[in-house]
Each structure stands twice: as C-alpha cells, then as structure tokens.
Design a protein around this motif. Structure first.
Motif, mmCIF file in Angstrom:
data_model
loop_
_atom_site.group_PDB
_atom_site.id
_atom_site.type_symbol
_atom_site.label_atom_id
_atom_site.label_comp_id
_atom_site.label_asym_id
_atom_site.label_seq_id
_atom_site.Cartn_x
_atom_site.Cartn_y
_atom_site.Cartn_z
ATOM 1 N N THR A 1 1.099 28.325 -7.094
ATOM 2 C CA THR A 1 1.451 26.935 -7.370
ATOM 3 C C THR A 1 1.108 26.663 -8.837
ATOM 4 N N PRO A 2 1.550 25.542 -9.372
ATOM 5 C CA PRO A 2 1.209 25.249 -10.775
ATOM 6 C C PRO A 2 -0.303 25.175 -11.036
ATOM 7 N N LYS A 3 -1.086 24.869 -10.005
ATOM 8 C CA LYS A 3 -2.521 24.701 -10.202
ATOM 9 C C LYS A 3 -3.364 25.861 -9.691
ATOM 10 N N ALA A 4 -2.820 26.691 -8.799
ATOM 11 C CA ALA A 4 -3.655 27.734 -8.200
ATOM 12 C C ALA A 4 -2.809 28.810 -7.525
ATOM 13 N N VAL A 5 -3.467 29.924 -7.242
ATOM 14 C CA VAL A 5 -2.902 30.958 -6.381
ATOM 15 C C VAL A 5 -3.562 30.729 -5.022
ATOM 16 N N ILE A 6 -2.745 30.542 -3.997
ATOM 17 C CA ILE A 6 -3.235 30.278 -2.647
ATOM 18 C C ILE A 6 -2.929 31.510 -1.799
ATOM 19 N N ALA A 7 -3.943 31.968 -1.051
ATOM 20 C CA ALA A 7 -3.766 33.182 -0.258
ATOM 21 C C ALA A 7 -4.202 32.975 1.182
ATOM 22 N N ARG A 8 -3.565 33.734 2.060
ATOM 23 C CA ARG A 8 -3.997 33.827 3.452
ATOM 24 C C ARG A 8 -4.587 35.217 3.614
ATOM 25 N N ILE A 9 -5.839 35.270 4.085
ATOM 26 C CA ILE A 9 -6.548 36.524 4.308
ATOM 27 C C ILE A 9 -6.429 36.882 5.781
ATOM 28 N N LYS A 10 -6.085 38.144 6.065
ATOM 29 C CA LYS A 10 -5.922 38.595 7.449
ATOM 30 C C LYS A 10 -7.203 38.330 8.240
ATOM 31 N N GLY A 11 -7.036 37.693 9.397
ATOM 32 C CA GLY A 11 -8.161 37.413 10.280
ATOM 33 C C GLY A 11 -8.908 36.127 9.981
ATOM 34 N N VAL A 12 -8.541 35.432 8.914
ATOM 35 C CA VAL A 12 -9.219 34.179 8.550
ATOM 36 C C VAL A 12 -8.287 33.028 8.936
ATOM 37 N N THR A 13 -8.712 32.240 9.925
ATOM 38 C CA THR A 13 -7.827 31.194 10.443
ATOM 39 C C THR A 13 -8.444 29.803 10.424
ATOM 40 N N THR A 14 -9.716 29.696 9.987
ATOM 41 C CA THR A 14 -10.359 28.383 9.948
ATOM 42 C C THR A 14 -10.909 28.120 8.553
ATOM 43 N N ARG A 15 -11.099 26.858 8.261
ATOM 44 C CA ARG A 15 -11.685 26.480 6.972
ATOM 45 C C ARG A 15 -13.086 27.086 6.821
ATOM 46 N N GLU A 16 -13.854 27.091 7.923
ATOM 47 C CA GLU A 16 -15.216 27.630 7.866
ATOM 48 C C GLU A 16 -15.203 29.114 7.510
ATOM 49 N N ALA A 17 -14.294 29.870 8.098
ATOM 50 C CA ALA A 17 -14.201 31.308 7.787
ATOM 51 C C ALA A 17 -13.775 31.504 6.333
ATOM 52 N N ALA A 18 -12.886 30.641 5.851
ATOM 53 C CA ALA A 18 -12.451 30.722 4.451
ATOM 54 C C ALA A 18 -13.603 30.389 3.516
ATOM 55 N N GLU A 19 -14.392 29.357 3.865
ATOM 56 C CA GLU A 19 -15.532 28.972 3.031
ATOM 57 C C GLU A 19 -16.563 30.094 2.940
ATOM 58 N N ALA A 20 -16.684 30.879 4.002
ATOM 59 C CA ALA A 20 -17.652 31.985 4.012
ATOM 60 C C ALA A 20 -17.277 33.070 2.998
#
Length: 173
Positions: A57-76
C-alpha cells in the motif's frame, strides 16, 4: 548455520487489523519480493515463517503469515527479524556488478582513499531518498552517516573486508 550464511530480508512490524495480518519492513529491492523466497527464518533460526500473501500500500507492506489468524498471534511476532539462507538468494546479476547485500557490507572496515582507517560499517539505512552508510568512528565519538553514492563510496571490496569512504569535507578534518 552461521550469521554469514543468512541474509536479513525483512522485519515484522505491528499487527494490522483483527485477522492476523502484519505490517512488514521489507529489505528487498522490490518490497513484495520478500514473499517469493519461500519460508524464512527468525533470528534464532528455530522458527520457520512463511509469508502467504503480501500487498503493498502507499503507507506499508501488509503480509499474511501462514498459521497466524488473530491479532494476538500477529502481535506476538512484532519485531521478529526475517532471514533467508544465503544459498536461496539470487546471485548478483553479473560478476563485478555494483550490487551487494547489506549483510555483506556491515562489518567492513571503512578507509580513506589514502588507506587510513575511518571506522567500521555498522548499518546501511534508507529513509526514502537514498541509501546511507553508518560508520562507527575508529577515533571514537558519534557514528558517521554518509550518503552511499559512487562519489562517497567509490570502492567496495567484500573479499578484502573494506570499503573506501570519502566523507564530506566538513567531516574530513
């Protein structure tokens, strides 16, 4: 696997949204290319991290990590550095080409055109305009930040473990 056998290709930033996506700092030339290398490793080398999908995106690169499906898992994963085994990195386009991996430059001795030691390369930064080489001063004091151009860095010798640095005149006293 030693540190020289891996290349830092990115770092996971803050969680993005509620479904496990993360902001990603990509150190690849084209930011989305980080998703094309297959599984990456964390700093310890113990955890495999696979980027399933990436969007720029113009402000960031956004990624989906395999096996990460919640905000809490992403924050970790925040601040996890992403490494790729050097053997999986594409080679420089042509022998002698002016292309290096940042990992190859960090740790090089910075010397003047006359061969006097200036310091050691500690980082390469890019704040949007161009690359900046950061050198810890052999004389002590603050680190030098110098634009990484053909004028200021006319020679890079990876095998010799050094680069020639021509600092701006006001620093060359």
């Amino acid at each position: 696997m030693g540190e020289q056998d891996r290349v830092l290709v990115g770092e996971i930033g803050a969680a993005q949204g509620l479904k496990g996506e993360v902001r990603l700092r990509s150190y690849t030339q084209a930011p989305a290319d980080i998703a094309g290398y297959g599984p990456l490793e964390d700093e310890s080398g113990a955890r495999s991290i696979e980027i399933e999908r990436v969007r720029v995106t113009p402000k960031a690169v956004i990624a989906r990590i395999k096996g990460v499906t919640t905000r809490e898992a992403a924050e970790a994963l925040t601040r996890t550095k992403l490494y790729l085994p050097r053997a999986k990195m594409p080679a420089a386009e042509a022998p002698g080409a002016d292309e290096w991996y940042v990992a190859d430059l960090v740790g090089l001795k910075a010397v003047s055109p006359q061969g006097d030691e200036i310091g050691t390369v500690v980082a390469i930064h890019n704040f949007g305009a161009s690359d900046i080489v950061e050198v810890s001063s052999a004389a002590g004091g603050e680190n030098l930040l110098v634009a990484f151009t053909e004028t200021t860095v006319p020679e890079v010798d990876i095998e010799g473990g050094r680069l020639v640095l021509v600092p701006p005149e006001e620093l060359a006293e």
